[in-house]
Design a protein around this motif. Structure first.
Motif, PDB file in Angstrom:
ATOM      1  N   THR A 217       0.842  -1.196   0.000  1.00  0.00           N
ATOM      2  CA  THR A 217       0.000   0.000   0.000  1.00  0.00           C
ATOM      3  C   THR A 217       0.880   1.250   0.000  1.00  0.00           C
ATOM      4  OG1 THR A 217      -1.501  -1.285   1.419  1.00  0.00           O
ATOM      5  CG2 THR A 217      -2.033   1.027   1.041  1.00  0.00           C
ATOM      6  N   ASP A 221      -1.747   6.786  -0.191  1.00  0.00           N
ATOM      7  CA  ASP A 221      -3.046   6.171   0.083  1.00  0.00           C
ATOM      8  C   ASP A 221      -3.243   5.957   1.581  1.00  0.00           C
ATOM      9  OD1 ASP A 221      -3.766   6.000  -2.650  1.00  0.00           O
ATOM     10  OD2 ASP A 221      -2.606   4.161  -2.870  1.00  0.00           O
ATOM     11  N   ASN A 252      -4.337  -2.017   0.056  1.00  0.00           N
ATOM     12  CA  ASN A 252      -4.582  -1.755  -1.367  1.00  0.00           C
ATOM     13  C   ASN A 252      -5.611  -2.699  -1.964  1.00  0.00           C
ATOM     14  OD1 ASN A 252      -3.897  -0.014  -3.536  1.00  0.00           O
ATOM     15  ND2 ASN A 252      -2.654  -1.613  -4.459  1.00  0.00           N
ATOM     16  N   PHE A 301     -12.492   5.642   1.664  1.00  0.00           N
ATOM     17  CA  PHE A 301     -11.121   5.188   1.413  1.00  0.00           C
ATOM     18  C   PHE A 301     -11.039   4.445   0.080  1.00  0.00           C
ATOM     19  CE2 PHE A 301      -7.739   1.898   2.083  1.00  0.00           C
ATOM     20  CZ  PHE A 301      -6.657   2.772   2.085  1.00  0.00           C
ATOM     21  N   GLU A 302     -10.206   4.969  -0.828  1.00  0.00           N
ATOM     22  CA  GLU A 302     -10.057   4.373  -2.161  1.00  0.00           C
ATOM     23  C   GLU A 302      -8.591   4.418  -2.581  1.00  0.00           C
ATOM     24  OE1 GLU A 302     -12.012   2.752  -4.019  1.00  0.00           O
ATOM     25  OE2 GLU A 302     -14.075   3.266  -3.443  1.00  0.00           O
ATOM     26  N   PRO A 303      -7.788   3.421  -2.189  1.00  0.00           N
ATOM     27  CA  PRO A 303      -6.382   3.422  -2.611  1.00  0.00           C
ATOM     28  C   PRO A 303      -6.275   3.393  -4.128  1.00  0.00           C
ATOM     29  CG  PRO A 303      -7.008   1.284  -1.714  1.00  0.00           C
ATOM     30  CD  PRO A 303      -8.141   2.214  -1.425  1.00  0.00           C
ATOM     31  N   ALA A 304      -5.342   4.187  -4.666  1.00  0.00           N
ATOM     32  CA  ALA A 304      -5.313   4.381  -6.111  1.00  0.00           C
ATOM     33  C   ALA A 304      -3.937   4.187  -6.733  1.00  0.00           C
ATOM     34  CB  ALA A 304      -5.808   5.791  -6.444  1.00  0.00           C
ATOM     35  N   THR A 305      -2.969   3.650  -5.976  1.00  0.00           N
ATOM     36  CA  THR A 305      -1.597   3.574  -6.476  1.00  0.00           C
ATOM     37  C   THR A 305      -1.146   2.131  -6.628  1.00  0.00           C
ATOM     38  OG1 THR A 305      -1.161   5.580  -5.180  1.00  0.00           O
ATOM     39  CG2 THR A 305       0.736   4.464  -6.156  1.00  0.00           C
TER      40      THR A 305
END
Length: 326
Positions: A217, A221, A252, A301-305
Motif C-alpha cells: 500500500t 493512500d 490496497n 477510502f479508495e487506494p489508487a496507487t
C-alpha cells in the motif's frame, strides 16, 4: 484543531504530519529517535518532509514527560503511530515491544482519557490476522492466533482501546496497515531493502522461495486513510455494544506476488536482481489482503496507487538519497 502525532519522525508519521500541516492543523509531534534503524534517516526525513513541524524528543514510557507535553499542548486529537515495529526483530528483542507497544500505549490511553482528547486514531497492523484469518482479511475475522510478539502487542492495543472506549467513552479508531511503502520508507522493509540491493548489484534474500503475496500500500493512500479516519470519530451510545471504538483495514486490496514485486523493481532499476531463495522466516505470513469495504463506506477510502507507479518512486528515491551507499 491541535493534533498530537506520536512517532512523528517515522515513515508514516512524517508524511501524516506534512498532510496535517498542509491542511492547516496545528501539529505537535513526538519521537524518541531510537536506533532500530539509523536515526539519521529519521532526522533527514523530518528535514525533507516537515521542517516546519514542532517535533519533541520524548519516549512513550516517560509518563511524567508525556503528561507535561499533554498539559502544554492540550491536543484535541491524537494520531498514535509510535511503536516498536518489525516482526523478526520481536523474536530477539521482546522487551522493546512490551515497553513501547504495551506500557507506552497504556500511558497514552490514560492521558487521552484524563485530558479530554476528542479522538485517538492509532496504528494497528495486518499482522494481527495471524493464522486464524483467511484472505481477504476483514475486520470481523478472529485475531487470536498471532504469529509474532509484534502482532500480539498490536492485537492487545485494539483490546485495550476498546476497553477505554467502553469504560470511559474514549473515542478511538484502530488502523490495520498493510505493508506500507514509498519514498522515505523504512530501510528494514522489503521495498527499500530490495531496491537498494538491486541498485548496488547485491543479492537479495527471497523468503519462502518467492511463494508469498503482499498487499503493498503506497504511502499517499495510507495518509489519506489516516486523515479520513481521524476526521470521522466513531459514535457510541451508552450500551457496551456501542462503545465508541472501531477498527479499519487500510490496504490496497490487491495482493502482489513477490516475484512480480521484484520484477517491477528490476525494471525501475534497469538491472536484474540476484535472488537467493530462502525458507519461510518465523513469524512471517504467506499472504496478506485487505478487505477495505468498511473504510470505504465510513470515509471513502479508495487506494489508487499500483506498484507499477509506486515502486519506481521508491527506486528513484533510493538512488537519490543513498547514492553510492545503496
Amino acid at each position: 484543531m491541535t493534533i498530537l502525532v506520536t512517532g512523528a519522525a517515522g515513515f508514516i508519521g512524517a508524511h501524516v504530519c506534512r498532510a496535517l500541516l498542509d491542511r492547516g492543523d496545528a501539529v505537535v509531534g513526538l519521537d524518541n529517535y531510537n536506533d532500530y534503524y539509523d536515526p539519521q534517516i529519521k532526522r533527514d526525513r523530518i528535514k525533507a518532509l516537515c521542517p516546519d513541524a514542532d517535533i519533541r524528543v520524548l519516549d512513550l514510557v516517560d509518563r511524567d514527560g508525556l503528561a507535561a507535553l499533554f498539559d502544554e499542548v492540550k491536543p484535541d486529537r491524537v494520531v498514535h503511530l509510535a511503536a516498536q515495529a518489525g516482526v523478526r526483530y520481536s523474536l530477539t528483542h521482546p522487551h522493546a515491544y512490551v515497553d513501547s507497544n504495551l506500557v507506552g500505549f497504556v500511558n497514552l490511553l490514560e492521558l487521552c482519557r484524563h485530558r479530554g482528547v476528542q479522538h485517538l486514531a492509532y496504528a494497528s497492523s495486518s499482522s494481527v490476522y495471524g493464522d486464524s484469518a483467511t484472505p481477504p482479511f476483514s475486520e470481523d475475522q478472529r485475531i487470536d492466533q498471532p504469529r509474532s510478539l509484534y502482532a500480539a502487542t498490536k492485537a492487545a492495543n485494539e483490546l485495550m482501546a476498546h476497553t477505554y472506549a467502553h469504560l470511559y467513552r474514549l473515542h478511538s479508531t484502530g488502523l490495520r496497515f498493510f505493508t506500507v511503502y514509498g519514498p522515505w520508507g523504512r530501510p528494514d522493509m522489503a521495498p527499500l531493502l530490495f531496491s537498494r540491493a538491486v541498485l548496488a548489484g547485491r543479492p537479495i534474500e527471497v523468503f519462502n522461495h518467492g511463494r508469498m503475496r503482499r498487499d503493498f500500500t503506497f504511502i499517499a493512500d495510507i495518509v489519506a486513510g489516516v486523515l479520513g479516519a481521524l476526521d470521522h470519530p466513531p459514535e457510541g451510545g451508552i450500551s457496551p455494544e456501542s462503545a465508541p471504538h472501531r477498527v479499519f483495514n487500510l490496504g490496497n486490496h490487491t495482493p502482489v506476488e513477490l516475484e512480480r514485486f521484484i520484477a517491477v523493481i528490476e525494471q525501475a532499476a534497469g538491472r536484474p536482481a540476484q535472488k537467493v531463495y530462502k525458507p519461510m522466516q518465523p513469524g512471517d505470513m504467506v499472504e496478506t489482503m485487505a478487505d477495505t469495504a468498511r473504510a470505504r463506506a465510513a470515509f471513502g477510502f479508495e487506494p489508487a496507487t499500483p506498484i507499477e507507479s509506486g515502486l519506481p518512486q521508491v527506486v528513484a528515491w533510493c538512488r537519490d538519497y543513498f547514492g553510492d551507499r545503496a
